[in-house]
Design an enzyme around this catalytic site. Structure first.
Site, PDB file in Angstrom:
ATOM      1  N   TRP A 120      39.876  53.396  32.921  1.00 33.73           N
ATOM      2  CA  TRP A 120      40.573  53.008  34.156  1.00 33.73           C
ATOM      3  C   TRP A 120      41.200  54.242  34.813  1.00 33.73           C
ATOM      4  CZ3 TRP A 120      42.693  48.531  30.879  1.00 33.73           C
ATOM      5  CH2 TRP A 120      41.967  47.364  31.129  1.00 33.73           C
ATOM      6  N   ALA A 142      33.914  42.227  31.053  1.00 32.53           N
ATOM      7  CA  ALA A 142      33.793  41.667  32.399  1.00 32.53           C
ATOM      8  C   ALA A 142      34.652  42.403  33.430  1.00 32.53           C
ATOM      9  CB  ALA A 142      34.177  40.185  32.375  1.00 32.53           C
ATOM     10  N   ASP A 143      35.404  43.408  32.973  1.00 35.72           N
ATOM     11  CA  ASP A 143      36.301  44.106  33.900  1.00 35.72           C
ATOM     12  C   ASP A 143      35.511  45.045  34.816  1.00 35.72           C
ATOM     13  OD1 ASP A 143      39.449  44.813  34.188  1.00 35.72           O
ATOM     14  OD2 ASP A 143      38.224  46.588  34.558  1.00 35.72           O
ATOM     15  N   ILE A 144      35.656  44.823  36.112  1.00 33.00           N
ATOM     16  CA  ILE A 144      34.885  45.599  37.096  1.00 33.00           C
ATOM     17  C   ILE A 144      35.267  47.077  37.060  1.00 33.00           C
ATOM     18  CG2 ILE A 144      34.455  45.902  39.571  1.00 33.00           C
ATOM     19  CD1 ILE A 144      34.814  42.844  39.838  1.00 33.00           C
TER      20      ILE A 144
END
Length: 290
Positions: free
Chosen positions: A283, A241-243
Site C-alpha cells: 500500500w 480482493a484489495d484493489i
C-alpha cells in the site's frame, strides 16, 4: 495530568507512520511536531497525545494524558495501537531476502498502526466497501461528525448503542446506500445487544474470528481480513480482493494487467509469516507514488 516516556526497540519510523495516519482527515496529526492526538475509548473517553522524540533506530516517545486513574490502562492501549511490542527488525530482515526488499528498504521501520477501537475498524471497513478512497473518507468523516463527538479537538466515533438507534433514512440522506446503512445499523445492534463481543474476538484465532464475522450481514472476507489486521494487529493477513494491493503488485512486477488471485498467492509465498506487513508496504508503495 500525567506524562510517561517510553523507549522501544528499533527500527520504528514514526514519521512515516504519521504520514500514513494523516491520510485520514479524522486523525489529529501534527507532523512538524512528530505528534498525534488519539481518542481512547476505554475505560472512559480521553484524548492522549503521543509524540516521538527519538530516531528510527532509537525510538523514544512521550505519552501525555489527563486522568491519573486510567494511566496504566491507557499506556497499555497505546502500546497495542502503535504495536510497540512488535519486533520490526526481525520483519525487516525477513523481507530483505524477498522480492519486496526495495520497498522495505525505502519504508524501513514503518509499523502497522491499529484503528483506535475495534468497532471503529469495522465501521470504517463497511463504509469503505466498494467506494473510491476520496468518497469513502468524506462519507466516514460526515458520519462521525454527525453522530460522534469531539473532545479536546479530537473526534470520537459514535458508540454501537448510538448507531443502533439511527434510522436507515438518516444514513440514506448522507449518501449511504440502502444496504450499507442496513449493514452498519445491523452490526451495531448485534454489538449493543451483546450478541457480538469484539473484545472476546481478540482471544480467538484468525480462522475463528473470520468465521464469526462473515456470518454477519455485510461482512465478507475482505472486511474480516482488514479487521484482523487493523482491529486486532494480526501479522499474517493478505486481502487478495484489495484493489490497492492488486495495483501495487501490478506495478512492482510490471504486469500488463492486474494479477489473478492465483498469481498473488504465488508472489506472496515468500512473504509468510508476515503477510500483513507485505500488505502495508505494498500500500505504501503506491501511496507514496501518488
Amino acid at each position: 495530568m500525567w506524562e510517561e516516556t517510553v523507549k522501544i526497540e528499533g527500527p520504528y519510523n514514526f514519521d512515516l507512520a504519521l504520514q500514513r495516519q494523516s491520510i485520514d482527515p479524522l486523525n489529529d496529526v501534527h507532523s512538524e511536531l512528530r505528534l498525534i492526538n488519539i481518542p481512547i475509548y476505554e475505560p472512559e473517553a480521553e484524548v492522549v497525545s503521543v509524540q516521538a522524540i527519538g530516531t528510527t533506530d532509537d525510538p523514544c516517545f512521550i505519552i501525555k494524558g489527563k486522568n491519573n486513574q486510567t494511566k496504566v490502562q491507557v499506556i497499555e492501549r497505546v502500546y497495542v495501537i502503535f504495536q510497540w511490542n512488535v519486533t520490526l527488525h526481525q520483519i525487516n530482515d525477513h523481507f530483505r531476502q524477498t522480492s519486496l526488499k526495495d520497498i522495505f528498504t525505502l519504508n524501513r521501520g514503518t509499523p502497522i498502526i491499529l484503528d483506535f477501537s475495534p468497532y471503529n475498524c469495522l465501521v470504517k471497513c463497511i463504509i469503505h466497501q466498494q467506494l473510491n478512497m476520496k468518497f469513502a473518507m468524506a462519507l466516514t468523516e460526515d458520519f462521525v461528525h454527525t453522530y460522534g463527538f469531539e473532545q479536546d479537538g479530537v473526534w470520537f466515533y459514535p458508540s454501537p448503542e448510538r448507531v443502533a438507534k439511527i434510522e436507515i433514512e438518516e444514513l440514506r440522506s448522507m449518501k449511504f446506500s440502502q444496504r450499507k446503512a442496513e449493514y452498519l445499523i445491523g452490526l451495531s445492534k448485534l454489538i449493543a445487544s451483546g450478541e457480538l463481543n469484539l473484545q472476546e474476538l481478540a482471544s480467538k484465532s484468525d480462522e475463528e474470528v473470520t468465521k464469526t464475522l462473515v456470518k454477519i450481514r455485510g461482512i465478507g472476507p475482505w472486511t474480516a481480513q482488514n479487521f484482523l489486521m487493523f482491529g486486532l494487529g494480526r501479522p499474517n493477513l493478505f486481502p487478495l480482493a484489495d484493489i490497492g494491493i492488486q495495483n501495487a503488485i501490478k506495478k512492482l512486477f510490471n504486469l500488463e494487467k492486474k494479477p489473478t488471485y492465483e498469481e498473488m498467492e504465488n508472489f506472496s509465498q515468500e512473504w509468510h509469516p508476515y503477510l500483513s506487513y507485505a500488505s502495508l508496504y505494498l500500500w505504501r508503495s503506491i501511496e507514496t507514488a501518488e
